[in-house]
Design a protein around this motif. Structure first.
Motif, PDB file in Angstrom:
ATOM      1  N   SER A 161       0.823  -1.219   0.000  1.00 18.08           N
ATOM      2  CA  SER A 161       0.000   0.000   0.000  1.00 18.08           C
ATOM      3  C   SER A 161       0.852   1.262   0.000  1.00 18.08           C
ATOM      4  O   SER A 161       2.042   1.226   0.294  1.00 18.08           O
ATOM      5  CB  SER A 161      -0.895   0.024   1.247  1.00 18.08           C
ATOM      6  N   LEU A 162       0.209   2.367  -0.303  1.00 17.56           N
ATOM      7  CA  LEU A 162       0.801   3.699  -0.154  1.00 17.56           C
ATOM      8  C   LEU A 162       0.989   3.957   1.346  1.00 17.56           C
ATOM      9  O   LEU A 162       0.116   3.623   2.142  1.00 17.56           O
ATOM     10  CB  LEU A 162      -0.162   4.742  -0.736  1.00 17.56           C
ATOM     11  N   HIS A 163       2.137   4.532   1.713  1.00 16.00           N
ATOM     12  CA  HIS A 163       2.362   4.875   3.116  1.00 16.00           C
ATOM     13  C   HIS A 163       3.002   6.249   3.229  1.00 16.00           C
ATOM     14  O   HIS A 163       3.366   6.865   2.222  1.00 16.00           O
ATOM     15  CB  HIS A 163       3.256   3.827   3.794  1.00 16.00           C
ATOM     16  N   GLU A 164       3.134   6.703   4.498  1.00 16.54           N
ATOM     17  CA  GLU A 164       3.824   7.957   4.781  1.00 16.54           C
ATOM     18  C   GLU A 164       4.597   7.780   6.078  1.00 16.54           C
ATOM     19  O   GLU A 164       4.382   6.806   6.814  1.00 16.54           O
ATOM     20  CB  GLU A 164       2.833   9.113   4.908  1.00 16.54           C
ATOM     21  N   LEU A 165       5.500   8.708   6.340  1.00 16.15           N
ATOM     22  CA  LEU A 165       6.226   8.668   7.609  1.00 16.15           C
ATOM     23  C   LEU A 165       6.085  10.017   8.290  1.00 16.15           C
ATOM     24  O   LEU A 165       6.428  11.053   7.719  1.00 16.15           O
ATOM     25  CB  LEU A 165       7.712   8.354   7.400  1.00 16.15           C
TER      26      LEU A 165
ATOM     27  N   ILE B  31       5.103   7.362  12.914  1.00 22.31           N
ATOM     28  CA  ILE B  31       3.843   6.715  12.555  1.00 22.31           C
ATOM     29  C   ILE B  31       3.531   6.920  11.076  1.00 22.31           C
ATOM     30  O   ILE B  31       4.081   7.793  10.421  1.00 22.31           O
ATOM     31  CB  ILE B  31       2.651   7.257  13.389  1.00 22.31           C
ATOM     32  N   CYS B  32       2.633   6.071  10.559  1.00 22.98           N
ATOM     33  CA  CYS B  32       1.980   6.329   9.278  1.00 22.98           C
ATOM     34  C   CYS B  32       0.557   6.704   9.657  1.00 22.98           C
ATOM     35  O   CYS B  32      -0.131   5.942  10.332  1.00 22.98           O
ATOM     36  CB  CYS B  32       1.989   5.097   8.380  1.00 22.98           C
ATOM     37  N   ASN B  33       0.134   7.884   9.216  1.00 20.77           N
ATOM     38  CA  ASN B  33      -1.170   8.390   9.661  1.00 20.77           C
ATOM     39  C   ASN B  33      -2.216   8.374   8.550  1.00 20.77           C
ATOM     40  O   ASN B  33      -3.183   9.133   8.593  1.00 20.77           O
ATOM     41  CB  ASN B  33      -1.005   9.805  10.228  1.00 20.77           C
ATOM     42  N   LEU B  34      -2.031   7.521   7.565  1.00 17.91           N
ATOM     43  CA  LEU B  34      -3.085   7.351   6.563  1.00 17.91           C
ATOM     44  C   LEU B  34      -4.267   6.664   7.257  1.00 17.91           C
ATOM     45  O   LEU B  34      -4.070   5.962   8.256  1.00 17.91           O
ATOM     46  CB  LEU B  34      -2.581   6.522   5.387  1.00 17.91           C
ATOM     47  N   PRO B  35      -5.489   6.859   6.755  1.00 15.26           N
ATOM     48  CA  PRO B  35      -6.663   6.337   7.453  1.00 15.26           C
ATOM     49  C   PRO B  35      -6.503   4.878   7.877  1.00 15.26           C
ATOM     50  O   PRO B  35      -6.235   4.017   7.032  1.00 15.26           O
ATOM     51  CB  PRO B  35      -7.781   6.509   6.419  1.00 15.26           C
ATOM     52  N   SER B  36      -6.625   4.654   9.179  1.00 14.88           N
ATOM     53  CA  SER B  36      -6.574   3.349   9.842  1.00 14.88           C
ATOM     54  C   SER B  36      -5.183   2.712   9.896  1.00 14.88           C
ATOM     55  O   SER B  36      -4.999   1.705  10.576  1.00 14.88           O
ATOM     56  CB  SER B  36      -7.582   2.366   9.238  1.00 14.88           C
ATOM     57  N   HIS B  37      -4.194   3.254   9.213  1.00 10.37           N
ATOM     58  CA  HIS B  37      -2.868   2.615   9.217  1.00 10.37           C
ATOM     59  C   HIS B  37      -2.221   2.628  10.602  1.00 10.37           C
ATOM     60  O   HIS B  37      -1.539   1.675  10.985  1.00 10.37           O
ATOM     61  CB  HIS B  37      -1.931   3.278   8.204  1.00 10.37           C
ATOM     62  N   TYR B  38      -2.463   3.730  11.349  1.00  4.06           N
ATOM     63  CA  TYR B  38      -1.900   3.789  12.706  1.00  4.06           C
ATOM     64  C   TYR B  38      -2.492   2.674  13.562  1.00  4.06           C
ATOM     65  O   TYR B  38      -1.762   1.927  14.220  1.00  4.06           O
ATOM     66  CB  TYR B  38      -2.173   5.168  13.327  1.00  4.06           C
TER      67      TYR B  38
ATOM     68  N   GLY C  32      -1.238  -0.793  13.186  1.00  6.03           N
ATOM     69  CA  GLY C  32       0.077  -1.128  13.729  1.00  6.03           C
ATOM     70  C   GLY C  32       1.246  -0.327  13.195  1.00  6.03           C
ATOM     71  O   GLY C  32       2.402  -0.661  13.489  1.00  6.03           O
ATOM     72  N   MET C  33       0.978   0.717  12.417  1.00  5.19           N
ATOM     73  CA  MET C  33       2.076   1.473  11.827  1.00  5.19           C
ATOM     74  C   MET C  33       2.564   2.576  12.766  1.00  5.19           C
ATOM     75  O   MET C  33       2.329   3.767  12.550  1.00  5.19           O
ATOM     76  CB  MET C  33       1.685   2.030  10.452  1.00  5.19           C
ATOM     77  N   PHE C  34       3.246   2.154  13.829  1.00  2.00           N
ATOM     78  CA  PHE C  34       3.848   3.101  14.779  1.00  2.00           C
ATOM     79  C   PHE C  34       5.062   2.426  15.394  1.00  2.00           C
ATOM     80  O   PHE C  34       5.126   1.191  15.479  1.00  2.00           O
ATOM     81  CB  PHE C  34       2.839   3.492  15.863  1.00  2.00           C
TER      82      PHE C  34
HETATM   83 CU   LIG Z   1       0.628   3.378   6.038  1.00  2.00          CU
END
Ligand SMILES: [Cu+2]
Length: 158
Positions: A79-83, A140-147, A150-152
């Protein structure tokens, strides 16, 4: 000649295009560096590899010394992610979220947004360089629901 930091700061390059990108900009970068007598961004003191994937964040080092930190980010997708880099005393997995499951990056008490790189596509790399003082940070990745998925991860600067 202006002092262009072609290879410093935020860059997002598709991994598959990286060879071409480096070939294309390599010559320019050498010329730019040759013309640089000052005023350029200092080199990073420490480099930390960050791997994003569905749905976690992995670090090559969870604790580093204060200074200029360069995060070399790879999105293993799919998926697309961010930091997002947050300075906070709150543990990375216990940040307050809104009804959409997102962390309030800019308004929540006790959470300070340091910097972020958005929209890192699958199989792409990005670089984020920040000056960090000692303390506790949450990446964290703060895309909808990604946090919430478990993305932290906690990050300590000493
Ligand atoms: Cu993400």
């Amino acid at each position: 000649m202006s002092c262009t930091n072609a290879l410093v700061g935020q860059t997002v390059v598709r991994r598959t295009d990286r060879r071409t990108f480096l070939k294309a900009t390599g010559g320019i970068a050498v010329l730019a560096l040759a013309g640089c007598t000052g005023g350029s961004e200092p080199a990073a003191d420490t480099t930390v590899d960050v791997t994003l994937s569905d749905f976690k964040i992995a670090l090559s080092d969870g604790s580093v010394s204060a200074g200029r930190i360069q995060f070399d980010i790879t999105n293993d997708g799919p998926s697309l992610h961010e930091l997002v880099v947050l300075k906070t005393e709150i543990m990375a997995g216990e940040l307050p979220t809104d009804e959409d499951g997102a962390v309030d990056e800019e308004g929540a008490e006790g959470i300070e947004l340091v910097d972020e790189v958005e929209d890192i596509e699958d199989d792409a790399t990005a670089t984020l360089t920040v000056d960090l003082e000692p303390g506790h940070y949450a990446l964290i990745c703060n895309l909808p629901s990604h946090y919430e998925l478990g993305m932290f991860i906690d990050f300590t600067v000493t």
